[in-house]
Design a protein around this motif. Structure first.
Motif, PDB file in Angstrom:
ATOM      1  N   LYS A 101       0.872  -1.268  -0.220  1.00 14.01           N
ATOM      2  CA  LYS A 101       0.113  -0.037   0.164  1.00 14.01           C
ATOM      3  C   LYS A 101       1.078   1.149  -0.055  1.00 14.01           C
ATOM      4  O   LYS A 101       0.481   2.334  -0.681  1.00 14.01           O
ATOM      5  CB  LYS A 101      -0.873  -0.105   1.216  1.00 14.01           C
ATOM      6  CG  LYS A 101      -2.370  -0.680   0.905  1.00 14.01           C
ATOM      7  CD  LYS A 101      -3.266  -0.242   1.905  1.00 14.01           C
ATOM      8  CE  LYS A 101      -3.697  -1.269   2.883  1.00 14.01           C
ATOM      9  NZ  LYS A 101      -4.543  -1.031   3.982  1.00 14.01           N
ATOM     10  N   TRP A 148       0.418   4.399  -2.642  1.00 15.79           N
ATOM     11  CA  TRP A 148       0.614   5.747  -2.122  1.00 15.79           C
ATOM     12  C   TRP A 148       1.628   6.730  -2.851  1.00 15.79           C
ATOM     13  O   TRP A 148       1.389   7.859  -3.151  1.00 15.79           O
ATOM     14  CB  TRP A 148       0.489   5.890  -0.571  1.00 15.79           C
ATOM     15  CG  TRP A 148      -0.883   5.705  -0.019  1.00 15.79           C
ATOM     16  CD1 TRP A 148      -1.239   4.498   0.737  1.00 15.79           C
ATOM     17  CD2 TRP A 148      -1.974   6.610   0.311  1.00 15.79           C
ATOM     18  NE1 TRP A 148      -2.558   4.806   1.092  1.00 15.79           N
ATOM     19  CE2 TRP A 148      -2.894   6.264   0.831  1.00 15.79           C
ATOM     20  CE3 TRP A 148      -1.885   7.989  -0.404  1.00 15.79           C
ATOM     21  CZ2 TRP A 148      -4.171   6.676   1.085  1.00 15.79           C
ATOM     22  CZ3 TRP A 148      -3.148   8.743  -0.023  1.00 15.79           C
ATOM     23  CH2 TRP A 148      -4.330   7.914   0.704  1.00 15.79           C
ATOM     24  N   PHE A 185       3.218   5.939  -5.358  1.00 21.37           N
ATOM     25  CA  PHE A 185       2.810   6.277  -6.902  1.00 21.37           C
ATOM     26  C   PHE A 185       1.894   7.328  -6.858  1.00 21.37           C
ATOM     27  O   PHE A 185       1.772   8.197  -7.968  1.00 21.37           O
ATOM     28  CB  PHE A 185       2.488   4.845  -7.373  1.00 21.37           C
ATOM     29  CG  PHE A 185       1.932   4.971  -8.888  1.00 21.37           C
ATOM     30  CD1 PHE A 185       2.946   5.239  -9.836  1.00 21.37           C
ATOM     31  CD2 PHE A 185       0.551   5.155  -9.257  1.00 21.37           C
ATOM     32  CE1 PHE A 185       2.749   5.292 -11.149  1.00 21.37           C
ATOM     33  CE2 PHE A 185       0.370   5.223 -10.685  1.00 21.37           C
ATOM     34  CZ  PHE A 185       1.179   5.334 -11.564  1.00 21.37           C
ATOM     35  N   LEU A 186       0.706   7.467  -6.236  1.00 21.28           N
ATOM     36  CA  LEU A 186      -0.047   8.515  -6.194  1.00 21.28           C
ATOM     37  C   LEU A 186       0.298   9.991  -6.157  1.00 21.28           C
ATOM     38  O   LEU A 186       0.093  10.825  -6.537  1.00 21.28           O
ATOM     39  CB  LEU A 186      -1.421   8.283  -5.081  1.00 21.28           C
ATOM     40  CG  LEU A 186      -2.051   7.132  -5.510  1.00 21.28           C
ATOM     41  CD1 LEU A 186      -3.216   6.863  -4.518  1.00 21.28           C
ATOM     42  CD2 LEU A 186      -2.616   7.079  -7.136  1.00 21.28           C
ATOM     43  N   SER A 237     -16.809   6.326  -7.163  1.00 19.15           N
ATOM     44  CA  SER A 237     -15.945   6.267  -5.925  1.00 19.15           C
ATOM     45  C   SER A 237     -16.719   5.342  -4.825  1.00 19.15           C
ATOM     46  O   SER A 237     -16.125   4.491  -4.161  1.00 19.15           O
ATOM     47  CB  SER A 237     -15.666   7.334  -5.524  1.00 19.15           C
ATOM     48  OG  SER A 237     -14.274   7.743  -5.669  1.00 19.15           O
ATOM     49  N   ALA A 241     -15.774   1.812  -3.186  1.00 18.76           N
ATOM     50  CA  ALA A 241     -15.312   1.509  -1.736  1.00 18.76           C
ATOM     51  C   ALA A 241     -15.982   0.303  -1.288  1.00 18.76           C
ATOM     52  O   ALA A 241     -15.451  -0.192  -0.417  1.00 18.76           O
ATOM     53  CB  ALA A 241     -15.589   2.910  -0.930  1.00 18.76           C
ATOM     54  N   VAL A 292      -5.135  -7.089  -1.287  1.00 16.25           N
ATOM     55  CA  VAL A 292      -4.503  -5.688  -1.278  1.00 16.25           C
ATOM     56  C   VAL A 292      -4.489  -5.187  -2.767  1.00 16.25           C
ATOM     57  O   VAL A 292      -4.495  -4.011  -2.941  1.00 16.25           O
ATOM     58  CB  VAL A 292      -3.019  -5.925  -0.733  1.00 16.25           C
ATOM     59  CG1 VAL A 292      -2.158  -6.908  -1.660  1.00 16.25           C
ATOM     60  CG2 VAL A 292      -2.444  -4.550  -0.451  1.00 16.25           C
ATOM     61  N   GLU A 345      -7.356  -3.250  -2.914  1.00 17.76           N
ATOM     62  CA  GLU A 345      -7.316  -2.087  -2.505  1.00 17.76           C
ATOM     63  C   GLU A 345      -6.734  -0.949  -2.970  1.00 17.76           C
ATOM     64  O   GLU A 345      -6.984   0.397  -3.085  1.00 17.76           O
ATOM     65  CB  GLU A 345      -6.696  -2.079  -0.976  1.00 17.76           C
ATOM     66  CG  GLU A 345      -7.435  -2.602   0.217  1.00 17.76           C
ATOM     67  CD  GLU A 345      -6.927  -2.686   1.479  1.00 17.76           C
ATOM     68  OE1 GLU A 345      -6.025  -3.612   1.445  1.00 17.76           O
ATOM     69  OE2 GLU A 345      -7.235  -1.979   2.655  1.00 17.76           O
ATOM     70  N   LEU A 355      -7.377   2.814  -4.626  1.00 18.92           N
ATOM     71  CA  LEU A 355      -6.843   3.873  -4.339  1.00 18.92           C
ATOM     72  C   LEU A 355      -6.747   4.760  -5.467  1.00 18.92           C
ATOM     73  O   LEU A 355      -6.867   5.899  -5.518  1.00 18.92           O
ATOM     74  CB  LEU A 355      -5.439   3.651  -3.647  1.00 18.92           C
ATOM     75  CG  LEU A 355      -5.483   3.222  -2.047  1.00 18.92           C
ATOM     76  CD1 LEU A 355      -4.093   2.783  -1.644  1.00 18.92           C
ATOM     77  CD2 LEU A 355      -5.990   4.417  -1.309  1.00 18.92           C
ATOM     78  N   HIS A 375      -9.792   6.076  -6.576  1.00 12.59           N
ATOM     79  CA  HIS A 375     -10.227   7.451  -5.888  1.00 12.59           C
ATOM     80  C   HIS A 375      -9.508   8.627  -6.276  1.00 12.59           C
ATOM     81  O   HIS A 375     -10.022   9.617  -6.257  1.00 12.59           O
ATOM     82  CB  HIS A 375     -10.274   7.173  -4.389  1.00 12.59           C
ATOM     83  CG  HIS A 375     -11.277   6.120  -3.952  1.00 12.59           C
ATOM     84  ND1 HIS A 375     -12.467   6.143  -4.198  1.00 12.59           N
ATOM     85  CD2 HIS A 375     -11.084   4.982  -3.051  1.00 12.59           C
ATOM     86  CE1 HIS A 375     -13.162   4.991  -3.444  1.00 12.59           C
ATOM     87  NE2 HIS A 375     -12.186   4.286  -3.209  1.00 12.59           N
ATOM     88  N   PHE A 376      -8.303   8.228  -6.379  1.00 11.93           N
ATOM     89  CA  PHE A 376      -7.446   9.464  -6.882  1.00 11.93           C
ATOM     90  C   PHE A 376      -7.708   9.982  -8.126  1.00 11.93           C
ATOM     91  O   PHE A 376      -7.904  11.274  -8.376  1.00 11.93           O
ATOM     92  CB  PHE A 376      -5.895   8.705  -7.094  1.00 11.93           C
ATOM     93  CG  PHE A 376      -4.898   9.999  -7.480  1.00 11.93           C
ATOM     94  CD1 PHE A 376      -4.439  10.899  -6.598  1.00 11.93           C
ATOM     95  CD2 PHE A 376      -4.870  10.313  -8.941  1.00 11.93           C
ATOM     96  CE1 PHE A 376      -3.859  11.919  -7.194  1.00 11.93           C
ATOM     97  CE2 PHE A 376      -3.936  11.127  -9.368  1.00 11.93           C
ATOM     98  CZ  PHE A 376      -3.422  11.855  -8.511  1.00 11.93           C
ATOM     99  N   ASP A 417     -10.920  10.217  -9.148  1.00 10.95           N
ATOM    100  CA  ASP A 417     -12.129  10.880  -8.667  1.00 10.95           C
ATOM    101  C   ASP A 417     -11.809  12.371  -8.217  1.00 10.95           C
ATOM    102  O   ASP A 417     -12.415  13.448  -8.589  1.00 10.95           O
ATOM    103  CB  ASP A 417     -12.845  10.139  -7.550  1.00 10.95           C
ATOM    104  CG  ASP A 417     -14.121  11.092  -7.196  1.00 10.95           C
ATOM    105  OD1 ASP A 417     -14.477  11.842  -8.128  1.00 10.95           O
ATOM    106  OD2 ASP A 417     -14.673  10.574  -5.990  1.00 10.95           O
ATOM    107  N   LEU A 418     -10.579  12.342  -7.261  1.00 10.57           N
ATOM    108  CA  LEU A 418     -10.051  13.598  -6.587  1.00 10.57           C
ATOM    109  C   LEU A 418      -9.656  14.689  -7.334  1.00 10.57           C
ATOM    110  O   LEU A 418      -9.838  15.507  -7.173  1.00 10.57           O
ATOM    111  CB  LEU A 418      -8.758  12.827  -5.743  1.00 10.57           C
ATOM    112  CG  LEU A 418      -8.618  13.582  -4.479  1.00 10.57           C
ATOM    113  CD1 LEU A 418      -9.239  12.801  -3.317  1.00 10.57           C
ATOM    114  CD2 LEU A 418      -7.140  13.702  -4.234  1.00 10.57           C
TER     115      LEU A 418
END
Ligand code: HEA
Ligand code: HEA
Ligand code: CUA
Ligand SMILES: [Cu+2]
Lengths: 96, 204, 529, 303
Positions: free
Chosen positions: B17, B21, B23-24, B72, B76, B177, B180, B184, B187-188, B190-191
């Motif tokens: 994870k 993160w 990478f994001l 999103s 989730a 994972v 998950e 992530l 959602h990014f 979407d962000l």
């Protein structure tokens, strides 16, 4: 090793629904606010609402709330880095 | 800082994870460069940006916002479902997410199509006859929503793979994972849209 | 014959067992050899530049060729040698060993990033022979020239984009590895300083590289579609391009130098047989450099037409970033105090690093001050500054690291005598080549000039002669190392008497590094006498 | 370093002396201590090393000292720079046009020149603009440099203090002939400058003055007169021949007649001769209709 039950936090469906509802309300709000002319406040309001929405997505949908503290620090640093890049550039453009 | 227990094990879920993160973060700064450019030009060419934004359809933008936020949610929920061992719900929710993504792209396609049909695309004579601010607004509009659209497409592929893995039972309530991490990523995406929406469609 | 990780393992044999290997040690060596190939091209191009500049007028190449040659020289040296250099080669090979891990966190991503690196390098080289010919923008790709020139900018820039992506993946891998895979007892203050520096570097790679990624993408988009963001004819702002370019490229210079500083911090204690002076200070100054280094990019733009407010702020911040470097230098020298010093080849390179990097860094201060930089910006003075930092700093650190870890990597030891002779040639040659450029720059000779006025003749001639000494030293060094791989003596697991974990395993290390994950109970520089 | 010849040089040189002086001092002492330690504590003399983990006092000291030093350096750099940005009232303004790869200086009375003539002891402000890419005006003897950026106007100012000839370089890489984009600054006694400034220019004589126009406007930087193809098509034998051009992505053939040449000068990007790049700026604001006529007459002759 299995992904152990005890270190994970399972969010309930209902909570997710609530977050979604919040995001929807903010979306309506931001469109509504854009309709009224408030001058430079408009931009501020739009960004503030977007940031709230982003915060909701990160904390709940992306589970940051339940991750180690290290993850939170990292996210914070990255956002601050971006803010610095944009911020310092703005010492140039408006002052030319 | 005691990680003794995870070291010997072959799979390090927290590590996986963390990698995602990180990478994001690079994705954030990739878009960040564009946000920087946007901020500078919006500052310099306020009028042109306003004019350009007025031409975009707020309805299309709002619809796409609702679609992405809802996707999103389904994303989730699908993770919660697999964690509880509810494979059926997980698959249904994943499918819904992919369909919402497709709907987003279709909407985008019509939006871009209409603009291009009116002769508004980078380098077009129609666009260049406008003032500099509008030219730059549309330049950024195409680049930023384009790059975002590309991410949506990648997300669709990624989620389809996840769908397959869940279907085959390779992702289950003891090892999820991958799902998950895909979540992530989604959602990014979407962000980013949460910011693109007011920046392009809601300038007054 | 073959021992350690050189032994065959897994389903592939021969070359495939290397280029498909996910072993961090093999990947480190893959990087070393690909880099050697690219660097050879870079060295040859550098020598050609010097040859052209031996006398005024057109000596061996025309203006257009010269422009392409310095661009390629810069692109290769920066993106294919010094940025990936230490992290990808020694970070990969040594860091997991130093922290007591069997692997990096994501071995397959590690291999993938090597492939990206190779693909990027090949694409960048391919741009020479296709499209409008070799790119001629300088390694800085300044708009609007880079969107107007007819040369093959698009392909070259795409190659650099891939290399950047490879760098990001390496950084991401290392951060996760250092957080997650440290051996029991290896707490943050038992981490060897090289691993610390790799950690700081990795953060810059992750957070700054995407900015150049998007900037290069925009150059491509601009050339194909004309969106106008950097095109002044459409209202775009060329200075904004420079901001974006340097937001990455200044932090990148610390990607180059931080790992070299880590190498210095690891080598000095071993050859002084005592613990490092001010461990925490050195570790934290790496983080401070990474952090402060992200705030100073504007110092490349004092003459660009940026606002005066920004210039003053950037100048002040730039001066602050020199302080952590100063701390390191003073701590290194204090580490020599009351040691028991043997002058091995690695130490020679490290001491030269301190001397040359001090010159590079101190002339960096001349660049940082507003009044003086206006005069020397874009002159040969800057060329001298960055060769002193990148070559005198990073490349000397790289070569020092190579001599230090060579026995670990290949299990053999090289001839000390020849190595020291080669060092002498490189050191003398380097200074002869680049010191005159300071004078030339102060006298006003601009950079990127294939032809110059007669008053600049003497300095240029000395520099060119220096480059011949330099290159002969490099050839001698490479020959020496190559001979050692063939018929060098066995090195044994710990030829220098190092204390960190990589010296506790055989040379070359076995496939999984450690039979049993060690439990760390001491600091990294506690030597047995 | 070459000796300074402007009011600014003095300030810049002070900053140089301060920063380089301290740097040399530091470099020499650091290197000396380093070499001293290597000899003093060589393993042949000192067999028993001593572990010293650190010393808070010392470390605080070498954070504090460099901090103070660099703040002074910053201050010197800043004050020197402030002088460069404070243009005195009544400075003589000269517009500078930069383009690949030559300079043009336009005086207030309409006089144009490709060498910069200035009077000694008088403040001069150069207003810089570019027609194509970024260039940079650099006069080493005056210690001034400023980029010439397309789409905006930048400036430098100076007050020459010594009569003489100085080099003026382009310091920002701008393409093929960046190294040839150099000219001179000639600093003259005030009365000499006046004489030159007020001297009438000769009547425009076709032939001679066309060459001057071509030279002054930088046309000859790209177009040759001897038939060699450089960055752009040669002028030799151009007039009246068939050209293959690319117009909005389409290839077509066209005769190089008067309208074609006029259009090529005013809207160079509309028809691009096949095999060349759209690099030429428009001369709409630079050349009058009369100038273009003169040039066309000249091209007709150039067989
Ligand atoms: C490895 C690469 C590297 C490193 C480490 C540095 C380090 C530094 N650089 Fe350099 N720089 C480059 C690579 C590097 N640079 C490149 C490639 C360019 C040109 C790019 C181009 O245009 O093509 C450039 C250009 C450049 C410029 C722009 C010049 C111009 O174009 O006009 C400036 C301006 O401020 C600058 C400043 C500095 C400073 C202040 C440091 C500092 O970090 C240095 C700190 C070190 C020391 C200070 C020395 C050690 C300390 C002591 C000896 C103790 C005493 C110290 C004090 C009292 C402070 N650099
Ligand atoms: C790491 C960076 C690096 C290195 C090592 C070098 C090495 C050399 N450079 Fe460098 N140079 C640049 C980076 C570098 N250069 C950059 C960025 C530019 C700017 C380009 C631009 O303007 O756009 C430039 C520009 C530049 C110019 C200025 C062009 C101009 O402005 O007109 C000149 C001219 O003399 C020159 C000469 C040389 C020479 C003679 C060498 C020689 O010393 C060559 C010898 C090389 C070595 C000795 C390498 C040492 C390393 C090893 C030996 C390690 C071996 C490797 C493995 C084992 C994997 N270079
Ligand atoms: Cu004009 Cu360089
Ligand atoms: Cu820098």
């Amino acid at each position: 090793m299995k992904q152990k039950k005890e270190d994970i936090h399972i969010t309930g469906y209902k909570n997710y629904l609530l977050v979604w509802l919040g995001l929807m309300i903010f979306t309506v709000l931001t469109v509504a606010v854009a309709r009224i002319d408030l001058g430079s406040i408009n931009f501020l309001a739009a960004m503030l609402i977007a940031s709230f929405k982003a915060l909701l997505v990160i904390t709940f949908f992306m589970h940051l709330l339940y991750e180690q503290r290290l993850f939170k620090i990292m996210v914070f640093f990255s956002v601050v880095t971006l803010a610095i890049f944009i911020g310092l550039t703005f010492f140039d453009v408006p002052f030319r | 800082m005691n990680n003794t227990s995870t070291i010997e094990s072959h799979k390090d879920y927290i590590g996986a994870k963390m990698g995602m993160w990180l990478f994001l973060f690079t994705e954030l700064l990739l878009f960040g460069g564009l946000f920087l450019i946007y901020a500078v030009y919006r500052y310099s060419y306020h009028g042109g940006f306003q004019a350009g934004s007025g031409e975009l359809s707020t309805i299309a933008g709002t619809v796409n916002t609702v679609i992405l936020i809802t996707s999103s949610l389904t994303m989730a929920v699908s993770i919660s479902a697999i964690q509880r061992g509810n494979r059926k719900l997980c698959l249904a929710m994943l499918l819904a997410t992919i369909l919402f993504a497709a709907a987003f792209m279709v909407n985008k396609y019509f939006e871009w199509g209409a603009k291009i049909h009116h002769g508004i695309y980078p380098g077009s004579p129609e666009l260049l006859s406008n003032d500099h601010g509008t030219v730059l607004f549309y330049g950024l509009y195409y680049v930023m929503t384009g790059l975002h659209g590309l991410h949506v497409l990648v997300g669709m592929v990624l989620l389809s793979i996840m769908f397959f893995l869940v279907y085959r039972g390779r992702i289950d309530s003891t090892d999820f994972v991958k799902l998950e991490n895909s979540g992530l990523y989604w959602h990014f995406v979407d962000l980013i849209w949460i910011f693109l929406f007011p920046l392009f469609y809601l300038i007054t | 014959m073959k021992s350690g990780f050189y032994e065959a393992k897994g389903k592939h044999r021969g070359i495939l067992s290397w280029i498909l290997s996910t072993d961090h040690k093999r990947i480190g060596l893959l990087y070393l050899f690909t880099m050697l190939t690219f660097t050879t091209v870079g060295i040859s191009l550098g020598s050609l530049l010097r040859l052209e500049l031996i006398a005024p007028g057109e000596t061996i190449m025309a203006a257009g060729t010269y422009n392409a040659v310095f661009t390629l020289h810069g692109v290769i040296m920066i993106f294919l040698f010094v940025i990936p250099g230490l992290p990808a080669v020694f970070g990969n090979f040594c860091m997991p060993l130093q922290i007591g891990a069997r692997e990096v966190a994501f071995p397959r991503i590690n291999l993938f990033s090597w492939w990206l690196f190779v693909a990027g390098g090949i694409i960048a080289v391919m741009s020479l022979f296709t499209g409008g010919g070799p790119i001629d923008t300088g390694w800085t790709f300044y708009a609007p020239y880079s969107i107007k020139t007819g040369t093959n900018v698009t392909l070259a820039v795409f190659g650099v984009f891939l290399i950047g992506f490879s760098s990001i993946l390496t950084g991401l891998n290392f951060i996760t590895t250092i957080h997650r895979l440290r051996a029991p007892g290896m707490n943050w203050f038992r981490l060897p300083l090289f691993s610390w520096s790799i950690y700081s570097t990795a953060w810059i790679q992750v957070l700054a590289t995407p900015i150049i990624g998007i900037t290069l993408l925009l150059i491509m988009v601009e050339r194909y579609f004309g969106i106008g963001v950097f095109d002044p004819d459409k209202g775009g702002d060329p200075i904004l391009f420079q901001h974006l370019f340097w937001i990455y490229s200044h932090p990148a210079v610390y990607v180059m130098v931080l790992p070299a500083m880590g190498v210095v911090s690891d080598i000095i204690p071993v050859f002084a047989r005592r613990t490092i002076f001010g461990y925490k200070m050195i570790a934290f100054s790496s983080l401070a450099i990474a952090l402060l280094g992200s705030l100073v990019w504007g110092h490349h733009m004092y003459t660009s037409g940026m606002s005066d407010t920004a210039k003053v702020i950037f100048s002040l911040l730039t001066f602050l970033v020199a302080i952590p470097s100063a701390i390191k230098v003073f701590n290194w020298i204090s580490t020599l105090y009351k040691g028991s010093i043997t002058v091995g080849t690695p130490l020679l390179y490290v001491l030269s690093f301190i001397f040359l990097f001090a010159i590079g860094g101190l002339t960096g201060l001349v660049n940082s001050a507003l009044a003086t930089d206006i005069h020397i910006h874009d002159t040969q003075f800057v060329v001298a500054h960055f060769h002193y930092t990148m070559f005198g700093g990073t490349a000397f650190g790289f070569v020092g690291a190579l001599h230090f870890w060579f026995p670990k990597m290949f299990g053999k030891i090289y001839s000390e005598k020849i190595a020291k002779t080669a060092w002498a040639f490189i050191f003398v040659g380097f200074n002869t080549t680049f010191f005159p450029l300071f004078m030339l720059g102060m006298n006003g000779m601009p950079r990127r000039y294939y032809d110059y006025l007669p008053q600049f003749q003497t300095g240029n001639m000395i520099a060119t002669i220096g480059s011949w000494i330099l290159v002969s030293g490099v050839v001698l060094m490479v020959v020496n190392l190559y001979r050692a791989t063939q018929k060098g003596e066995e090195a044994g697991s710990n030829p220098w008497g190092g204390a960190s974990l990589e010296w506790h395993v055989p040379s070359p290390p076995p496939h999984d590094n450690f039979d049993e994950i060690p439990v760390v109970e001491t600091k990294p520089y506690e030597f047995k006498y | 370093m070459i000796s300074g010849a402007s009011n600014i040089a003095e300030h810049v040189d002070n900053a140089f002396i301060f920063i380089i002086g301290i740097s040399i001092l530091l470099l020499v002492s650091i290197t000396a201590v380093m070499i001293f330690f290597v000899f003093k504590y060589h393993s042949s003399k000192n067999t028993k090393p001593e572990n010293i983990e650190g010393n808070n006092m010392l470390e605080a000291l070498w954070i504090a000292i460099p901090t103070v030093l660099v703040l002074f350096m910053f201050y010197y750099g800043w004050t020197g720079y402030k002088v460069m940005r404070d243009v005195p009232e009544g400075a003589m303004e000269i517009h500078v046009k930069a383009r690949m790869w030559s300079w043009l200086f336009l005086y207030e009375n309409g006089k144009k020149n490709s060498v910069l003539y200035v009077p000694v002891g008088k403040p001069v402000k150069l207003l810089l603009s570019s027609q194509d890419v970024i260039h940079s005006l650099f006069i080493p003897a005056f210690r001034v440099k400023e980029d010439v950026v397309p789409g905006m106007e930048t400036f430098v100012w100076f007050e020459p203090t010594k009569v003489g000839e100085y080099d003026l370089f382009c310091a920002e890489y701008c393409g093929l002939k960046h190294a040839d984009m150099i000219t001179k600054v000639v600093v003259m006694k005030e009365n000499e400058f006046k004489r030159w400034y007020e001297e009438e220019e000769g009547e425009a004589v076709p032939g001679i003055s066309a060459r001057e126009l071509l030279d002054e406007n930088g046309c000859l930087d790209c177009h040759t007169e001897d038939g060699t193809m450089h960055m752009a098509p040669t002028f030799k034998g151009l007039f009246g021949t068939m050209r293959t051009v690319v117009t909005e992505g389409e290839e077509r053939s066209i005769v190089a007649d008067e309208p074609y040449i006029r259009k090529s000068i005013l809207e160079p990007e509309s028809d691009i001769v096949k095999g060349f790049e759209p690099l030429m700026p428009s001369y709409l604001d630079e050349l009058s209709g009369k100038d273009i006529e003169i040039i066309i007459e000249y091209l007709k002759e150039l067989k």
